[in-house]
Design an enzyme around this catalytic site. Structure first.
Site, PDB file in Angstrom:
ATOM      1  CD  GLU A   1      -2.252   1.286   2.978  1.00 44.89           C
ATOM      2  OE1 GLU A   1      -1.619   0.786   3.929  1.00 44.89           O
ATOM      3  OE2 GLU A   1      -3.365   1.831   3.110  1.00 44.89           O
TER       4      GLU A   1
ATOM      5  CG  ASN B   1      -4.778   4.139   0.452  1.00 50.60           C
ATOM      6  OD1 ASN B   1      -4.101   3.547  -0.388  1.00 50.60           O
ATOM      7  ND2 ASN B   1      -4.567   4.019   1.750  1.00 50.60           N
TER       8      ASN B   1
ATOM      9  CE  LYS C   1      -7.089   1.429   3.899  1.00 44.30           C
ATOM     10  NZ  LYS C   1      -5.805   1.817   4.542  1.00 44.30           N
TER      11      LYS C   1
ATOM     12  CD  GLU D   1      -5.279   4.880   5.777  1.00 47.31           C
ATOM     13  OE1 GLU D   1      -5.822   4.624   4.701  1.00 47.31           O
ATOM     14  OE2 GLU D   1      -4.813   4.003   6.535  1.00 47.31           O
TER      15      GLU D   1
ATOM     16  CB  CYS E   1      -3.970  -1.474   4.626  1.00 43.33           C
ATOM     17  SG  CYS E   1      -3.208  -1.558   6.277  1.00 43.33           S
TER      18      CYS E   1
ATOM     19  CG  ASN F   1       2.037   1.501   4.715  1.00 41.54           C
ATOM     20  OD1 ASN F   1       3.189   1.887   4.795  1.00 41.54           O
ATOM     21  ND2 ASN F   1       1.420   1.344   3.550  1.00 41.54           N
TER      22      ASN F   1
HETATM   23  N1  CDV Z   1      -3.008   1.476   6.623  1.00 43.62           N
HETATM   24  C1  CDV Z   1      -3.945   0.899   7.395  1.00 43.62           C
HETATM   25  O1  CDV Z   1      -5.093   0.743   6.962  1.00 43.62           O
HETATM   26  N2  CDV Z   1      -3.576   0.533   8.639  1.00 43.62           N
HETATM   27  C2  CDV Z   1      -4.486  -0.033   9.588  1.00 43.62           C
HETATM   28  C3  CDV Z   1      -4.063   0.292  10.996  1.00 43.62           C
HETATM   29  C4  CDV Z   1      -4.395   1.672  11.359  1.00 43.62           C
HETATM   30  C5  CDV Z   1      -4.696  -0.615  12.036  1.00 43.62           C
HETATM   31  C6  CDV Z   1      -4.584  -1.541   9.452  1.00 43.62           C
HETATM   32  O2  CDV Z   1      -5.715  -2.042   9.474  1.00 43.62           O
HETATM   33  O3  CDV Z   1      -3.569  -2.232   9.396  1.00 43.62           O
END
Ligand code: CDV
Length: 308
Positions: free
Chosen positions: A46, A106, A123, A142, A168, A193
């Site tokens: 990501e 994103n 996203k 975000e 993510c 991430n």
């Molecule tokens: N980049 C993300 O979406 N990170 C989230 C963190 C904040 C928990 C994740 O679900 O990994």
């Protein structure tokens, strides 16, 4: 047998001062490794062209825009597309997208083996908050810098398989896998991430975070009889640690390749798309076994409503 040799190109940390050109050079080095390993497709994380900038609070929209890409490919990423085309390797990676209308997403894309973009995903599940939050150990903005994706969870036919993406936080939501499962997905690619500690609970550290990451992806793979490739951006970015734990998961939910470091690292597995067929035609044959008359709440209610 429909084999695709897949590389998960975990990236180590990217610092705030690192240029996109330097990052793309690292991505090309991983692509070269993937070529040596016989990969047909390489999946990167990501927002992989920059540091994970949503941890920084910014008020000036012009500063925010410096983290975004106005077109893809662009001058910085064209060498990656060209290297992938020459190697005959399809790629998937995430970046911050600024549209001509000024909307910010994103986003992830994947290409075919000629370097042409086949699929784009934005996203949907944006974690974190919109305003500076002094109660958190660090920020996760975000919701400030992106709007929720507007493309749903499409699946495309590419390289003889049905492929989809999520990003993510999406990997924690069963609806995401099922939306694509209902389109017959055979390969789900995602980058992440994930901070190694919970900004709101100090004792939730890397061990639990890695466990939850793998738990959700293996469950999604098994329950939808699909391959899942989850790729981290890992390590310490400007003093903020991110978990590694990149994995390639088979349609039974078994991890067949796992990263051992928090740096740039390629994991590889030969993935037979036909291995999805057994689960999809037996225990998870949706057409025979799903009971949608009992699933109404899933699409009509967002939060919890208790019976009392
Ligand atoms: N980049 C993300 O979406 N990170 C989230 C963190 C904040 C928990 C994740 O679900 O990994």
């Amino acid at each position: 047998m429909r084999e695709i040799v897949i590389g998960g190109a975990q990236m180590g940390p990217i610092q705030k001062a690192d240029t996109r050109e330097a990052v793309v050079a690292r991505m090309i080095a991983l692509l070269e490794q993937a070529k040596g390993a016989g990969c047909d497709l390489v999946v990167y994380p990501e927002l992989c062209l920059t540091t994970f900038f949503p941890r920084w609070y910014m008020e000036d929209p012009r500063e925010v825009d410096t983290w975004f890409e106005r077109e893809m490919p662009n001058a910085a990423t064209r060498p990656l597309f060209e290297a992938a085309r020459q190697a005959g390797i399809a790629i998937s990676f995430g970046y911050a997208e600024l549209t001509p209308e000024g909307r910010r997403f994103n986003t992830s894309i994947f290409t075919d083996r000629e370097g042409a973009i086949v699929g784009k995903y934005r996203k949907v599940h944006l974690p974190g908050h919109s305003d500076y939050d002094s109660d958190r150990a660090f920020q996760h903005l975000e919701k400030r810098y992106f709007e929720p994706g507007d493309l749903g969870f499409p699946v495309w036919r590419n390289m003889g398989a049905l492929m989809g993406m999520c990003i993510c936080n999406d990997r924690r939501w069963p609806e995401v896998y099922r939306e694509m499962g209902l389109q017959g997905v055979e390969l789900l690619m995602l980058g992440y991430n994930t901070p190694s500690v919970n900004s709101q609970m100090a004792d939730e550290g890397p061990e639990k975070r890695l466990y939850h990451s793998e738990l959700t992806m293996t469950a999604g793979a098994y329950q939808n009889a699909t391959w899942v490739v989850g790729v981290a951006k890992a390590g310490s970015e400007d003093g903020h640690p991110l978990i590694g734990g990149s994995v390639i998961i088979d349609p039974n939910g078994y991890v067949v390749a796992r990263a051992g470091s928090e740096g740039d690292e390629l994991i590889v597995a030969a993935c037979d798309m036909d291995a999805c067929a057994f689960g999809k035609t037996t225990i998870f044959d949706f057409a025979r076994h799903r009971r949608i008359e009992h699933y109404q709440r899933i699409c009509s209610q967002t939060g919890v409503v208790t019976p009392d």
